[in-house]
Design a protein around this motif. Structure first.
Motif, PDB file in Angstrom:
ATOM      1  N   VAL A   1      -3.373   4.029  21.608  1.00 48.37           N
ATOM      2  CA  VAL A   1      -3.024   2.988  19.919  1.00 48.37           C
ATOM      3  C   VAL A   1      -2.009   2.363  19.233  1.00 48.37           C
ATOM      4  CG1 VAL A   1      -1.499   5.728  21.360  1.00 48.37           C
ATOM      5  CG2 VAL A   1      -0.613   3.300  21.681  1.00 48.37           C
ATOM      6  N   ALA A   2      -2.250   2.025  18.517  1.00 46.93           N
ATOM      7  CA  ALA A   2      -1.196   0.345  18.209  1.00 46.93           C
ATOM      8  C   ALA A   2      -0.080   1.070  18.567  1.00 46.93           C
ATOM      9  CB  ALA A   2      -1.955   0.726  16.002  1.00 46.93           C
ATOM     10  N   VAL A   3       0.946   0.162  17.777  1.00 46.23           N
ATOM     11  CA  VAL A   3       2.890   0.687  18.134  1.00 46.23           C
ATOM     12  C   VAL A   3       3.188  -0.135  16.658  1.00 46.23           C
ATOM     13  CG1 VAL A   3       4.815   0.239  19.176  1.00 46.23           C
ATOM     14  CG2 VAL A   3       2.881   0.809  19.867  1.00 46.23           C
ATOM     15  N   LEU A   4       4.349  -0.200  16.325  1.00 44.64           N
ATOM     16  CA  LEU A   4       3.993  -0.727  14.412  1.00 44.64           C
ATOM     17  C   LEU A   4       5.289  -0.830  14.393  1.00 44.64           C
ATOM     18  CD1 LEU A   4       2.373  -2.566  12.411  1.00 44.64           C
ATOM     19  CD2 LEU A   4       2.755  -0.002  11.462  1.00 44.64           C
ATOM     20  N   PRO A   5       6.514  -1.974  14.516  1.00 46.80           N
ATOM     21  CA  PRO A   5       7.699  -2.100  14.299  1.00 46.80           C
ATOM     22  C   PRO A   5       8.147  -1.843  12.866  1.00 46.80           C
ATOM     23  CG  PRO A   5       7.371  -3.896  14.767  1.00 46.80           C
ATOM     24  CD  PRO A   5       5.703  -3.568  15.103  1.00 46.80           C
ATOM     25  N   PHE A   6       9.067  -1.669  12.491  1.00 48.54           N
ATOM     26  CA  PHE A   6       9.850  -0.468  11.200  1.00 48.54           C
ATOM     27  C   PHE A   6       9.661  -2.060  10.608  1.00 48.54           C
ATOM     28  CE2 PHE A   6      13.989  -0.248   8.811  1.00 48.54           C
ATOM     29  CZ  PHE A   6      13.583   0.271   8.172  1.00 48.54           C
ATOM     30  N   ARG A   7       9.551  -2.672   9.334  1.00 39.42           N
ATOM     31  CA  ARG A   7       9.863  -3.465   8.446  1.00 39.42           C
ATOM     32  C   ARG A   7      10.962  -2.561   7.553  1.00 39.42           C
ATOM     33  NH1 ARG A   7       5.652  -6.664   4.908  1.00 39.42           N
ATOM     34  NH2 ARG A   7       7.036  -8.545   4.548  1.00 39.42           N
TER      35      ARG A   7
ATOM     36  N   LEU B   1      -3.619  -0.267   6.720  1.00 40.37           N
ATOM     37  CA  LEU B   1      -2.056  -0.842   6.579  1.00 40.37           C
ATOM     38  C   LEU B   1      -2.114  -1.567   5.226  1.00 40.37           C
ATOM     39  CD1 LEU B   1      -3.105   1.561   9.011  1.00 40.37           C
ATOM     40  CD2 LEU B   1      -0.705   1.180   9.811  1.00 40.37           C
TER      41      LEU B   1
ATOM     42  N   LEU C   1       5.120   1.964   3.704  1.00 38.30           N
ATOM     43  CA  LEU C   1       4.065   1.818   4.348  1.00 38.30           C
ATOM     44  C   LEU C   1       2.789   2.928   3.603  1.00 38.30           C
ATOM     45  CD1 LEU C   1       2.428   0.754   6.774  1.00 38.30           C
ATOM     46  CD2 LEU C   1       2.484   2.997   8.012  1.00 38.30           C
TER      47      LEU C   1
ATOM     48  N   ARG D   1      -1.684  -4.188  21.623  1.00 37.39           N
ATOM     49  CA  ARG D   1      -1.743  -3.677  22.210  1.00 37.39           C
ATOM     50  C   ARG D   1      -3.378  -4.014  23.083  1.00 37.39           C
ATOM     51  NH1 ARG D   1       2.329   1.005  24.675  1.00 37.39           N
ATOM     52  NH2 ARG D   1       4.265   0.586  23.856  1.00 37.39           N
TER      53      ARG D   1
END
Lengths: 329, 329
Positions: A33-39, A140, A44, A27
């Motif tokens: 914040v960071a917003v991380l999509p599901f892989r 991460l 993780l 962002r």
């Protein structure tokens, strides 16, 4: 919260850190914040290491390499678990010594290693402290679902391997402090190893495929193998004459009178950031082949047995290890 | 890495931190990493805040409340984005002042808030520093996929709301420093607010459903609304007489000669950890209903307009805000 700072939080973020931000998840460092999509199909993996001036790095270490070391000690933790890194959150506790040029150097170190390791900044915080400076990172990475390597899988009969060489981190610290008498190019190599160790990120996939247990060598080889032995409920035997040392390390060893004490020092000094792993004997050939393909040295240094703890031998004779590696608190 | 410490990293982890670890993801704090399965249909939200003794907390603040404040400033960031927290990584940079009793108090603060907010420790690092003490947390939460609220969605015509009351963080800092003359119970309430602010975690779902933009009030109401205005490309007008204040805040205001300067101080002091949000006028009733259901005060303090920056009025008259909130670097 209140503390004005000469170089400025907003300026530091806008001019030095924003160019390092992940293009999709951070962002633009403008939203806390960071917003991380599901892989799909992946877990993780997260690790967090902190470093303090005067404790984990020296006051006259360049901030460029301090930033690199900070990233690398965290990357090393991920590699030992078989994970592929992709990003990090960063907390900078700047001391008064950290003016604008020092922050630029720090950001340059981050940038260089982001390129080397394919990672991006996801977010974080920057605060002032009267000193000493300190920094922490949450790194991460991704690992295929259920495949993160643990410390608990070593079984009697497994072989114990280590990547690279052992002892250069500790020798590098002595060299950086001016305590070693060796040729200048040896000193330079050791200081470089201390300041910018090479985490074995390229070997993460092999570790994931072949290791029954693994750990990164940060506290000291003996202490870290001790963690594996305890978690796995086994004993680990190592042969001190098989410990791989660098050319500079060998030059240092050649000048020692007490070889046993010198080897013990190298095995307990820490700061190596190599991977120690256990593999089934049937996987030894595959391990060596994968290491060769990456031009990475791997050495068998011992074996797993029934029992507990780490025992060391020199020319077949049992050695008592008096120090168990540093406690880095 | 090398630094011995009286209270001991391994002892601190084994006796104080391990009982706080997440039962599934933290690997019993024995593997350097946390391994987290992804949650289908959700994004992961991450935030990282650091606090330094003498900068963000006072040297005589109890370490129990220091730990709680550390968690809460991070929880506040997640709540403002509409995310539901579930765990955190922790870096402790212990100073010599942090002996065993202080570490026990710190862990007790973590434990209490883990229960209050339904979160667990995932991992981290503990290191020694000659001082001052500092701490950082990376807090993780879930938000339904694509639903994290940003700062960029405010549109002209939206209404500006804030939860709770404004100014108690700054007043609490003055109270803790012994700089306020108020009745003892007012002083105690303000100090408690400074040490253990209440992040609006219970309101995260409502913020996610109704806010066009939101931010947590940490730098100061004016500065944080300024971030929303900049990110959204709009102007924000606030009416200073609508700023909600606590009973203690009102008692302090009643003793001021210059009301304008006093309100300005409360709006720029920071450390509130309330949520400032913008909503469409058609959603005002729903917002108030959801707040009432949670016994949470929400106040409309202004509106979004074309233009840029934050402008303030007192009784309809424009006020120049000289300070833009603290730079907490």
């Amino acid at each position: 919260m209140a503390a004005l700072d000469a170089a400025g939080e907003f300026e530091t973020i806008a001019r030095l850190l924003r160019p390092l931000a992940h293009p999709d998840y951070a962002r633009n460092l403008a939203d806390d914040v960071a917003v991380l999509p599901f892989r799909a199909g992946y877990d993780l993996v997260l690790t967090k290491d902190a470093i303090v001036e005067g404790v984990h790095f020296l006051p006259d270490d360049p901030l460029e390499t301090v930033a690199q070391k900070l990233l690398r000690v965290n990357l090393s933790d991920l590699a030992a678990k078989g994970a592929e890194p992709f990003g990090y959150l960063l907390a900078c506790h700047w001391s008064p010594r950290c003016g604008w040029p020092e922050r630029e150097a720090f950001a340059a170190g981050l940038k260089a290693d982001q390129g080397s390791f394919g990672i991006h900044l996801l977010g974080g915080d920057t605060v002032a402290t009267p000193g000493p400076a300190s920094f922490s990172i949450t790194m991460l990475g991704w690992v295929p679902k259920g495949r993160a390597v643990s410390r608990a899988g070593a079984r009697p009969g497994d072989l114990v391997f280590v990547t690279g060489t052992i002892g250069d981190g500790w020798l590098g610290l002595q060299a950086a402090r001016g305590l070693l008498t060796l040729e200048p190019e040896r000193i330079a190599a050791l200081v470089a190893h201390y300041r910018t160790p090479m985490p074995r990120v390229v070997f993460a996939g092999t570790v994931r495929d072949l290791a029954t247990a693994s750990v990164d060598v940060s506290d000291g080889l003996v202490a870290d193998l001790g963690h594996v032995a305890a978690a796995s409920g086994v004993g680990i035997e190592i042969d001190l004459e098989r410990i791989p040392v660098s050319a500079a390390g060998q030059a240092w060893l050649d000048g020692r009178v007490d070889l046993e004490a010198a080897l013990e020092q190298l095995c307990t000094g820490g700061d190596d950031y190599e991977i120690a792993l256990t593999v089934r004997p049937s996987d030894e050939a595959a391990l060596r082949r994968e290491a060769d393909r990456r031009h990475l040295r791997v050495s068998q240094i011992g074996r797993v047995a029934a029992g507990q703890g780490v025992t060391a031998r020199l020319a077949g004779r049992p050695i008592e290890i008096r120090k168990n590696g540093w406690t880095h608190d």
